[in-house]
Design a protein around this motif. Structure first.
Motif, PDB file in Angstrom:
ATOM      1  N   ALA A   1      -8.428  22.401   9.980  1.00 63.32           N
ATOM      2  CA  ALA A   1      -8.508  21.123  10.763  1.00 63.32           C
ATOM      3  C   ALA A   1      -7.150  20.577  11.491  1.00 63.32           C
ATOM      4  O   ALA A   1      -6.906  19.551  12.018  1.00 63.32           O
ATOM      5  CB  ALA A   1      -9.098  20.034   9.939  1.00 63.32           C
ATOM      6  N   GLU A   2      -6.118  21.435  10.854  1.00 63.55           N
ATOM      7  CA  GLU A   2      -4.864  21.028  11.405  1.00 63.55           C
ATOM      8  C   GLU A   2      -4.660  20.833  13.063  1.00 63.55           C
ATOM      9  O   GLU A   2      -3.999  20.047  13.436  1.00 63.55           O
ATOM     10  CB  GLU A   2      -3.794  22.146  10.951  1.00 63.55           C
ATOM     11  N   PRO A   3      -5.250  21.940  13.726  1.00 62.26           N
ATOM     12  CA  PRO A   3      -4.975  21.604  15.434  1.00 62.26           C
ATOM     13  C   PRO A   3      -5.925  20.508  15.693  1.00 62.26           C
ATOM     14  O   PRO A   3      -5.311  19.651  16.674  1.00 62.26           O
ATOM     15  CB  PRO A   3      -5.830  22.934  15.759  1.00 62.26           C
ATOM     16  N   ILE A   4      -6.899  19.929  14.978  1.00 62.70           N
ATOM     17  CA  ILE A   4      -7.610  18.734  15.367  1.00 62.70           C
ATOM     18  C   ILE A   4      -6.906  17.506  15.164  1.00 62.70           C
ATOM     19  O   ILE A   4      -6.624  16.566  15.737  1.00 62.70           O
ATOM     20  CB  ILE A   4      -9.040  18.676  14.503  1.00 62.70           C
ATOM     21  N   LEU A   5      -6.117  17.719  13.970  1.00 57.33           N
ATOM     22  CA  LEU A   5      -5.373  16.451  13.513  1.00 57.33           C
ATOM     23  C   LEU A   5      -4.139  16.411  14.580  1.00 57.33           C
ATOM     24  O   LEU A   5      -3.947  15.392  14.875  1.00 57.33           O
ATOM     25  CB  LEU A   5      -4.738  16.928  12.290  1.00 57.33           C
ATOM     26  N   ASN A   6      -3.605  17.542  15.033  1.00 57.48           N
ATOM     27  CA  ASN A   6      -2.652  17.503  16.079  1.00 57.48           C
ATOM     28  C   ASN A   6      -3.114  16.776  17.302  1.00 57.48           C
ATOM     29  O   ASN A   6      -2.312  16.177  17.922  1.00 57.48           O
ATOM     30  CB  ASN A   6      -1.802  18.605  16.411  1.00 57.48           C
TER      31      ASN A   6
ATOM     32  N   PHE B   1     -21.989  17.587  -0.603  1.00 56.34           N
ATOM     33  CA  PHE B   1     -21.846  17.714   0.475  1.00 56.34           C
ATOM     34  C   PHE B   1     -20.242  18.092   0.740  1.00 56.34           C
ATOM     35  O   PHE B   1     -19.756  17.007   0.815  1.00 56.34           O
ATOM     36  CB  PHE B   1     -22.480  17.011   1.527  1.00 56.34           C
ATOM     37  N   PRO B   2     -19.868  19.216   1.025  1.00 52.75           N
ATOM     38  CA  PRO B   2     -18.303  19.188   1.321  1.00 52.75           C
ATOM     39  C   PRO B   2     -17.982  18.579   2.604  1.00 52.75           C
ATOM     40  O   PRO B   2     -18.395  18.880   3.776  1.00 52.75           O
ATOM     41  CB  PRO B   2     -17.860  20.686   1.341  1.00 52.75           C
ATOM     42  N   THR B   3     -16.931  17.687   2.613  1.00 51.40           N
ATOM     43  CA  THR B   3     -16.543  16.722   3.832  1.00 51.40           C
ATOM     44  C   THR B   3     -15.200  16.663   3.859  1.00 51.40           C
ATOM     45  O   THR B   3     -14.625  16.549   2.716  1.00 51.40           O
ATOM     46  CB  THR B   3     -17.128  15.641   3.685  1.00 51.40           C
ATOM     47  N   ILE B   4     -14.378  16.617   5.022  1.00 47.87           N
ATOM     48  CA  ILE B   4     -13.138  16.250   5.431  1.00 47.87           C
ATOM     49  C   ILE B   4     -13.344  15.164   6.223  1.00 47.87           C
ATOM     50  O   ILE B   4     -14.255  14.748   7.060  1.00 47.87           O
ATOM     51  CB  ILE B   4     -12.203  17.150   5.751  1.00 47.87           C
TER      52      ILE B   4
ATOM     53  N   ILE C   1     -14.224  23.156  17.103  1.00 47.19           N
ATOM     54  CA  ILE C   1     -15.069  22.822  15.664  1.00 47.19           C
ATOM     55  C   ILE C   1     -16.059  23.678  15.647  1.00 47.19           C
ATOM     56  O   ILE C   1     -16.332  24.301  14.164  1.00 47.19           O
ATOM     57  CB  ILE C   1     -15.373  21.259  15.859  1.00 47.19           C
ATOM     58  N   GLU C   2     -16.974  23.880  16.426  1.00 44.39           N
ATOM     59  CA  GLU C   2     -17.959  24.664  16.502  1.00 44.39           C
ATOM     60  C   GLU C   2     -17.841  26.263  16.264  1.00 44.39           C
ATOM     61  O   GLU C   2     -18.500  26.895  15.458  1.00 44.39           O
ATOM     62  CB  GLU C   2     -19.083  24.490  17.543  1.00 44.39           C
ATOM     63  N   ASN C   3     -16.899  26.687  16.943  1.00 40.53           N
ATOM     64  CA  ASN C   3     -16.545  27.947  17.053  1.00 40.53           C
ATOM     65  C   ASN C   3     -15.843  28.532  15.907  1.00 40.53           C
ATOM     66  O   ASN C   3     -16.205  29.368  15.058  1.00 40.53           O
ATOM     67  CB  ASN C   3     -16.045  28.681  18.189  1.00 40.53           C
ATOM     68  N   VAL C   4     -14.813  27.912  15.547  1.00 34.35           N
ATOM     69  CA  VAL C   4     -13.692  28.510  14.569  1.00 34.35           C
ATOM     70  C   VAL C   4     -14.005  27.890  13.425  1.00 34.35           C
ATOM     71  O   VAL C   4     -14.132  28.772  12.297  1.00 34.35           O
ATOM     72  CB  VAL C   4     -12.195  27.973  15.035  1.00 34.35           C
ATOM     73  N   ILE C   5     -14.044  26.515  13.101  1.00 35.98           N
ATOM     74  CA  ILE C   5     -14.287  26.220  11.859  1.00 35.98           C
ATOM     75  C   ILE C   5     -15.721  26.268  11.411  1.00 35.98           C
ATOM     76  O   ILE C   5     -15.798  26.830  10.381  1.00 35.98           O
ATOM     77  CB  ILE C   5     -14.161  24.619  12.069  1.00 35.98           C
ATOM     78  N   GLY C   6     -16.701  26.450  12.385  1.00 38.54           N
ATOM     79  CA  GLY C   6     -17.980  26.599  12.101  1.00 38.54           C
ATOM     80  C   GLY C   6     -18.116  28.055  11.475  1.00 38.54           C
ATOM     81  O   GLY C   6     -18.862  28.566  10.572  1.00 38.54           O
TER      82      GLY C   6
END
Length: 177
Positions: free
Chosen positions: A53-58, A104-107, A155-160
């Motif tokens: 999630a670091e790129p999303i945070l940036n 449910f795992p969540t961030i 989010i959908e492609n990499v994290i998913g």
């Protein structure tokens, strides 16, 4: 073909509805595990999500507004200075928080809030929703939603994909024990 390959090849994945195609097989395998093994899988998934999630945070920090005139804002209570907010304070307060759910795992990504913090982002809500009061008004600026829309494909492609791979590996590892 592995479980991850089967799940990733489903047509729902490319249409942005990954959860619909993934849930049935993963839940079936997940239910076979005992409670302790399920907890281990959840912890591992939360760690994987937070790591990626670091790129999303940036991007969230990049989209977070800064005080336009660049002045320091002072918050007073009963005539005494309570807090001093420097320009860019809200950007610095953005963090990744791991959820504590047992099911449910969540961030979560957002501002860190609390008394005594150097970068207290308690006022993010007022920027997102907007205000209208006797001291002036703030137009709504939904920068978290804008960030989500900009990063949706990541989010959908990499994290998913990482979630699917990690889940499969963790479940197989726990089933072998």
């Amino acid at each position: 073909m592995s479980l991850a390959d089967r799940l990733l090849s489903q047509s729902n994945w490319n249409r942005g509805r990954a959860g619909q195609g993934l849930s049935a097989e993963i839940k079936k395998e997940f239910r076979k595990l005992n409670y302790g093994a399920q907890q281990a899988v959840r912890l591992e998934l939360t760690g994987v999500m937070a790591k990626h999630a670091e790129p999303i945070l940036n991007k969230l920090r990049e989209n977070t507004p800064i005080i336009v005139d660049g002045t320091t804002q002072i918050r007073r209570e009963r005539g005494k200075i309570r807090d001093v907010y420097e320009p860019g304070n809200l950007r610095k307060s953005m963090k990744i928080f791991k959820g504590k759910s047992n099911t449910f795992p969540t961030i979560y990504l957002g501002p860190e809030v609390g008394y005594g913090l150097d970068d207290d982002g308690y006022y993010a809500y007022f920027l997102i929703v907007g205000t209208n009061g006797k001291y002036g008004s703030i137009k709504p600026n939904n920068f978290p939603k804008r960030t989500e829309m900009q990063m949706r494909s990541y989010i959908e492609n990499v994290i998913g994909r990482k979630i699917v791979e990690t889940t499969e590996n963790s479940i197989q590892k726990e089933l072998k024990k």
